[in-house]
Design an enzyme around this catalytic site. Sequence first.
Site, PDB file in Angstrom:
ATOM      1  N   ASP A 139       3.542 126.584 181.344  1.00  0.00           N
ATOM      2  CA  ASP A 139       4.329 126.043 180.436  1.00  0.00           C
ATOM      3  C   ASP A 139       5.496 125.787 180.327  1.00  0.00           C
ATOM      4  O   ASP A 139       5.825 126.252 181.242  1.00  0.00           O
ATOM      5  CB  ASP A 139       3.303 127.048 179.239  1.00  0.00           C
ATOM      6  CG  ASP A 139       3.572 126.923 178.081  1.00  0.00           C
ATOM      7  OD1 ASP A 139       4.001 125.815 177.823  1.00  0.00           O
ATOM      8  OD2 ASP A 139       2.741 126.964 176.881  1.00  0.00           O
TER       9      ASP A 139
HETATM   10  C1  BGC Z   1       3.924 124.270 174.410  1.00  0.00           C
HETATM   11  C2  BGC Z   1       3.090 123.495 175.129  1.00  0.00           C
HETATM   12  C3  BGC Z   1       4.160 121.735 175.135  1.00  0.00           C
HETATM   13  C4  BGC Z   1       4.891 122.488 175.717  1.00  0.00           C
HETATM   14  C5  BGC Z   1       6.206 120.829 176.410  1.00  0.00           C
HETATM   15  C6  BGC Z   1       5.568 124.257 174.616  1.00  0.00           C
HETATM   16  O1  BGC Z   1       6.632 125.060 173.908  1.00  0.00           O
HETATM   17  O2  BGC Z   1       3.055 125.151 174.722  1.00  0.00           O
HETATM   18  O3  BGC Z   1       1.913 123.298 174.643  1.00  0.00           O
HETATM   19  O4  BGC Z   1       2.648 121.318 176.073  1.00  0.00           O
HETATM   20  O5  BGC Z   1       5.430 122.492 175.317  1.00  0.00           O
HETATM   21  O6  BGC Z   1       6.604 120.585 174.614  1.00  0.00           O
END
Ligand code: BGC
Length: 794
Positions: free
Chosen positions: A222
Amino acid sequence: MEDRIEKFLAELDLDRKLALISGASLFRMAGDPAIGLAEMPVSDGPSGVRGENWDESDPSVSLPCGTAIAATWDSTLLDDIGALIATEARRKNVYAVLGPTMNLHRSPLGGRHFECFSEDPLLTAEMAEAYVRAVQAHGVGACPKHYVANDSETDRFTVDVHVDDRALRELYLYPFERTVEAGAWMVMDAYNSVNGTTMTENPLLDEPLKGTWGFDGVVVSDWTAVRSTESAADGTDLCMPGPPYLWGEPLAEKIRSGEIAESAIDDKVRRILRFAIRVGGLDGTARPTPVFSDAQARDLVRRVASQAMVLLRNDGVLPLAPHTEVAVLGPSAREPRFLGGGSATVIPGHTVTPVEGLTGRLPLTHTAGVYLSEDLIPAPLAIMTDPETGEPGLSARYLAGDAVLGVQHRTSSRLVLLGEPLAAKSSAIELRTRLRADVAGDWQIGFGGVGHIRLDLDGETVLDENLAPESADPAAMLLDPPQRRVTRTLALGEEIDVRVVTGIEAAMPGLGIILGATLGIRRPRRDDDEEFAAAVELARTAAVAVVVVGTTEQIESEGVDRTSLRLPGRQDELVAAVAAVNPRTVVVVNSGAPVEMPWRDEVSAVLLAWFPGQEFGAALADVLTGVVEPGGRLPTTWPATSADVPVLDTSPVDGVLEYSESIHIGYRAWLRAGTEPAYPFGHGLGYTSWETGDLVVNERELTLTVTNTGGRPGKQVVQAYLSRADSAVDRPVRWLAGFGAVTLAPGESRTVTITLPARAFQHWGPDGWETEPGEFTVLVGTSVDDLPHAARVH
Ligand code: BGC
């Protein structure tokens, strides 16, 4: 494929390998032109494809949210949804869509509840698996997330979830297991820790993910979840976002000194090359995708939205007869939420509000009755003129001292700058527009943002402040920054020059420059009590009152959990007051997750619309007028009050969130506690009537004949649950083991066949998966609490 991977790998030296295992930029995987490897953009996801930039000039189709998709209980719809998502991805040069989100609804307070599918692992897995298969069938990668136990948002970067093996295997890991079995090409690991280790380094990446399950794709972190250089020795393959920071040069040193083996990096590079071959990133051959026209995309979103709407209660008021005069009330009638907040946000190019959707379908009056928020809203396009171009919109100038680095004409007054190259070189951004008052009165004009911000109105500086973020979570800083405002009295048609200058602060580690800047307004409005009384008055004289209530972006969003299940503002009071003057009151709930509905027994009908995507109003009009049935069933138990909810609290204690309920979440917990929810898991009504024949069980296969005995076409969702009396194992009272949806014409019959997976009979024991010998009871019906058919299975 494996031979090609080895050949390419052999061509790469350490530095080139290391370049590949970190992102090139915020939403882009790195390439290597010498071996023909393209830079591969990835994008959120999951309910649409935003693309690399958060920019209204490149809009996206906005689909119903995760809870809505699961509420269809119809995985065949995912074939079309997946094809549309893949089409959008290709259009935006995206190689992987960061979804589906398949954490579980452990607590209704979970801030990303709307994005996830269900409280039940089987329903989640069926939907997620169909999503992955459908997207990837068109050559675009899907990325199930967030592995694992990222089921709430409080302290999401640091929380350590303590969960036992049985709950992990039977509940939280199960949807991941199924999507890996379905061939997912990428999996995202989570921010949180599980049982003491942060997920980007957690042994669960090796076993079961890459071990027993044989996942051969890419584990992507993530965004900013990688916490150390040493973590490169563990199971995460791709550190996002880029450019490289923890795994770049510092990692090269550790490999050269022998502290980390180069073979660990080779395995990651192989996975990235395999991914590239799968999505057409290595040889440049993009796979064909079906092309959805704009009209087809809208039709699909509208159809899925109505299939997802759950009719919880109906005394016969719905469907509405032609020409019924309706008072359409409630704050979400004209300012609804089409989608949930946070990274799942896409910018639709076209939306239909409930008021817009019902206009022309039924004679109507409208007022909101309640103001949901004191917040400024982004200044609407219709009242802004860009002083540079004379077109509707505003001008954004990127400034570095006195130099102007770039000028953009923008059509949205809410700027979300993520990885914008111009912003990285600028010291400030200036937004300018000419605002025209479309009603006379006291206007509030201001901005939302973080850092040093100045507002000039007609050349005079009226605000000049340093705004500190209210939360350290980047999602909140970007999407819900603090606001400041002034009041100006404007005559109808009067224009005012608005200029906002916002300083660009230091970059955030790993994320670079992120900046949310809104030029906001609040139109003159009636005093609260007058507005409330006006709505009640419209309800009194209408044949039917339709009250559209909902949550706000501040309440249901990534980065925060909810603190209450109550509807914000005076919405409960409004529904009660409307129901008191109009016995034919229909309430439409626009939320992604359960809310308390203290008035539910006083109204004629309650319809859940979820966050239904861009065609909300059109789908709602279809359902209210009976063009189609509301096809949804609850994917999650709907409580009467939060006090009744068996698993509620999401606050870690000393950094630890104990999943002490083990396997008993959702309806399993409600059944065990013996508490009645407002509406049970699986419940939902339609507009026709049904009869079911005898249940026939042949080993794990169930058959049952379903007949539509009413006068309208309809959908029925047949649900099968297992239970086990006299078990030596702690079990739920019953658990979902299979389901099937049928849509039948009046008078039509169909035999529904449901094959229960072997896993439904298994539990995770000390030696792995075990099947307790003996007799299980299979119960079949239309919700976890309405199961008239029973049979025994050995
Ligand atoms: C989220 C993810 C997301 C990523 C990119 C993170 O803060 O938890 O689900 O895909 O950001 O935007």
